[in-house]
Design an enzyme around this catalytic site. Structure first.
Site, PDB file in Angstrom:
ATOM      1  N   HIS A   1      15.253 -27.430   3.871  1.00 57.12           N
ATOM      2  CA  HIS A   1      16.295 -26.668   3.180  1.00 57.12           C
ATOM      3  C   HIS A   1      15.624 -25.576   2.359  1.00 57.12           C
ATOM      4  O   HIS A   1      14.665 -25.848   1.629  1.00 57.12           O
ATOM      5  CB  HIS A   1      17.126 -27.599   2.291  1.00 57.12           C
ATOM      6  CG  HIS A   1      17.940 -26.857   1.284  1.00 57.12           C
ATOM      7  ND1 HIS A   1      18.859 -25.881   1.644  1.00 57.12           N
ATOM      8  CD2 HIS A   1      17.957 -26.896  -0.074  1.00 57.12           C
ATOM      9  CE1 HIS A   1      19.396 -25.381   0.556  1.00 57.12           C
ATOM     10  NE2 HIS A   1      18.866 -25.970  -0.504  1.00 57.12           N
TER      11      HIS A   1
ATOM     12  N   HIS B   1      16.224 -21.270   0.506  1.00 57.89           N
ATOM     13  CA  HIS B   1      17.174 -20.305  -0.062  1.00 57.89           C
ATOM     14  C   HIS B   1      16.843 -18.879   0.394  1.00 57.89           C
ATOM     15  O   HIS B   1      16.482 -18.047  -0.439  1.00 57.89           O
ATOM     16  CB  HIS B   1      17.125 -20.360  -1.604  1.00 57.89           C
ATOM     17  CG  HIS B   1      17.535 -21.659  -2.206  1.00 57.89           C
ATOM     18  ND1 HIS B   1      17.343 -21.969  -3.551  1.00 57.89           N
ATOM     19  CD2 HIS B   1      18.151 -22.752  -1.666  1.00 57.89           C
ATOM     20  CE1 HIS B   1      17.810 -23.177  -3.808  1.00 57.89           C
ATOM     21  NE2 HIS B   1      18.291 -23.684  -2.678  1.00 57.89           N
TER      22      HIS B   1
ATOM     23  N   GLU C   1      16.517 -12.566  21.004  1.00 57.39           N
ATOM     24  CA  GLU C   1      15.885 -13.896  21.110  1.00 57.39           C
ATOM     25  C   GLU C   1      16.717 -15.008  20.459  1.00 57.39           C
ATOM     26  O   GLU C   1      16.437 -16.195  20.683  1.00 57.39           O
ATOM     27  CB  GLU C   1      14.500 -13.873  20.446  1.00 57.39           C
ATOM     28  CG  GLU C   1      13.488 -12.971  21.151  1.00 57.39           C
ATOM     29  CD  GLU C   1      12.780 -13.663  22.316  1.00 57.39           C
ATOM     30  OE1 GLU C   1      12.417 -14.829  22.164  1.00 57.39           O
ATOM     31  OE2 GLU C   1      12.618 -13.021  23.366  1.00 57.39           O
TER      32      GLU C   1
ATOM     33  N   HIS D   1      24.504 -20.599  -0.900  1.00 59.99           N
ATOM     34  CA  HIS D   1      23.437 -21.462  -1.401  1.00 59.99           C
ATOM     35  C   HIS D   1      22.141 -21.292  -0.597  1.00 59.99           C
ATOM     36  O   HIS D   1      21.093 -21.042  -1.163  1.00 59.99           O
ATOM     37  CB  HIS D   1      23.938 -22.923  -1.373  1.00 59.99           C
ATOM     38  CG  HIS D   1      22.943 -23.943  -1.806  1.00 59.99           C
ATOM     39  ND1 HIS D   1      23.289 -25.223  -2.152  1.00 59.99           N
ATOM     40  CD2 HIS D   1      21.593 -23.894  -1.934  1.00 59.99           C
ATOM     41  CE1 HIS D   1      22.198 -25.907  -2.484  1.00 59.99           C
ATOM     42  NE2 HIS D   1      21.154 -25.116  -2.351  1.00 59.99           N
TER      43      HIS D   1
ATOM     44  N   GLU E   1      18.187 -33.686  -3.072  1.00 55.29           N
ATOM     45  CA  GLU E   1      18.913 -33.682  -1.793  1.00 55.29           C
ATOM     46  C   GLU E   1      18.485 -34.862  -0.911  1.00 55.29           C
ATOM     47  O   GLU E   1      18.649 -34.807   0.314  1.00 55.29           O
ATOM     48  CB  GLU E   1      18.673 -32.363  -1.035  1.00 55.29           C
ATOM     49  CG  GLU E   1      19.074 -31.100  -1.778  1.00 55.29           C
ATOM     50  CD  GLU E   1      20.589 -30.832  -1.832  1.00 55.29           C
ATOM     51  OE1 GLU E   1      21.364 -31.693  -1.383  1.00 55.29           O
ATOM     52  OE2 GLU E   1      20.964 -29.781  -2.354  1.00 55.29           O
TER      53      GLU E   1
HETATM   54  O1  2HA Z   1      16.454 -27.220  -6.052  1.00 55.50           O
HETATM   55  O2  2HA Z   1      17.489 -26.402  -3.441  1.00 55.50           O
HETATM   56  O3  2HA Z   1      19.771 -27.676  -3.112  1.00 55.50           O
HETATM   57  C1  2HA Z   1      16.582 -27.950  -4.919  1.00 55.50           C
HETATM   58  C2  2HA Z   1      17.672 -27.388  -4.114  1.00 55.50           C
HETATM   59  C3  2HA Z   1      18.969 -28.058  -4.164  1.00 55.50           C
HETATM   60 ZN    ZN Z   2      19.165 -25.552  -2.509  1.00 61.16          ZN
END
Ligand code: 2HA
Ligand code: ZN
Length: 272
Positions: A139, A141, A169, A210, A115
């Site tokens: 980023h 998950h 909040e 995602h 990314e």
């Molecule tokens: O594995 O999360 O979006 C890396 C990621 C790709």
């Molecule tokens: Zn990801």
């Protein structure tokens, strides 16, 4: 000075460990980057070993000469504190904003996150709109926000309104609201561009089906933003799973008095 002894490096690794502990980084999921201050780079430059310049795949003229600490592609967050030089590295962006080179870490042939384009495009936007204050991009998950992206319409207004409305909040932590990016190929320029458009006005965005994308001035605020959004998504899912209508809610007027008390401005389109 050794890179691993600096406060910013330790803060980065602690945040990565915390994210793993939250269950947000299965396998090699997620990525993290930090835009290093000039004076921070200066004191560790003697340990840099410059490798060859490579194309970024996009142009980021707003980041010329900047150094970034970034997680490696395919690396597992659970290994970051144990093997920082294997899982992380520092890159330098050239004077045109079109190329980068590895200067530290990424041993054994590692390269920056898949990314990378998204991180750099978004650092460029956040650096401009925050006049240089924004430094961290994260980023992850997290489960509940991903689940929510299957049951709510993929609209900024709906996600913001529902999350604000389930935990008091939330509007204080993300008063600008959050954006929603439709499903796009991970690591693609399209995902980078769609996110960068939203980062003009928000600090966080849901990546449908995602994960989530969050930015901030430091590790505490960026991690805290991710944590708050995910926690409120979890409460919303519980309330929905209970199979009961809400018997009460935070009203638009109550949000307005919250905004007065905390000196924040809340967009009326999220208060309907
Ligand atoms: O594995 O999360 O979006 C890396 C990621 C790709
Ligand atoms: Zn990801």
């Amino acid at each position: 000075m050794l890179i691993q002894e600096t406060e910013w490096f330790k803060g980065f690794v602690r945040m990565a460990d915390d994210g793993y502990g939250m269950g947000w980084h299965e396998c090699n999921g997620g990525n993290l980057s930090y835009r290093i201050r000039e004076e921070e780079a200066e004191v560790v430059k003697e340990s840099f070993k410059n490798r060859e310049w490579k194309d970024i795949g996009t142009n980021v003229p707003g980041l010329c000469g900047e150094f970034f600490l970034i997680t490696g592609s395919g690396k597992f967050f659970r290994n970051i504190s144990l093997m920082p030089e294997d899982t992380l590295g520092i890159i330098e962006v050239d004077s045109t904003g079109s190329r980068y080179r590895l200067v530290w870490g990424y041993v054994n042939g590692a390269v920056p996150t898949s990314e990378l384009i998204t991180h750099l495009m978004n650092h460029q936007v956040k650096k401009r709109v925050t006049e240089g204050r924004s430094r961290v991009i994260y980023h992850a998950h997290p489960s509940d926000i991903i689940a929510l992206s299957f049951i709510l319409p993929l609209e900024d207004e709906v996600f913001t309104r529902e999350l604000w409305g389930i935990m008091t909040e939330c509007p204080i932590v993300f008063p600008k609201g959050i954006g929603v990016v439709p499903w796009l190929v991970p690591g693609s320029v399209e995902l980078g561009k769609a996110t960068a458009k939203l980062m003009e006005k928000y600090d966080a965005a849901v990546w449908a089906h995602h994960g989530m994308f969050a930015t901030g001035e430091d590790f505490d605020h960026t991690f805290g933003l991710m944590h708050t959004i995910e926690k409120s998504a979890g409460i919303l899912i519980r309330q929905m799973s209970a199979g009961r209508e809400k018997l009460s809610c935070i009203t638009a007027d109550q949000f307005r008095s919250l905004a007065d008390r905390y000196g924040i401005s809340l967009d009326e389109r999220f208060l309907q």
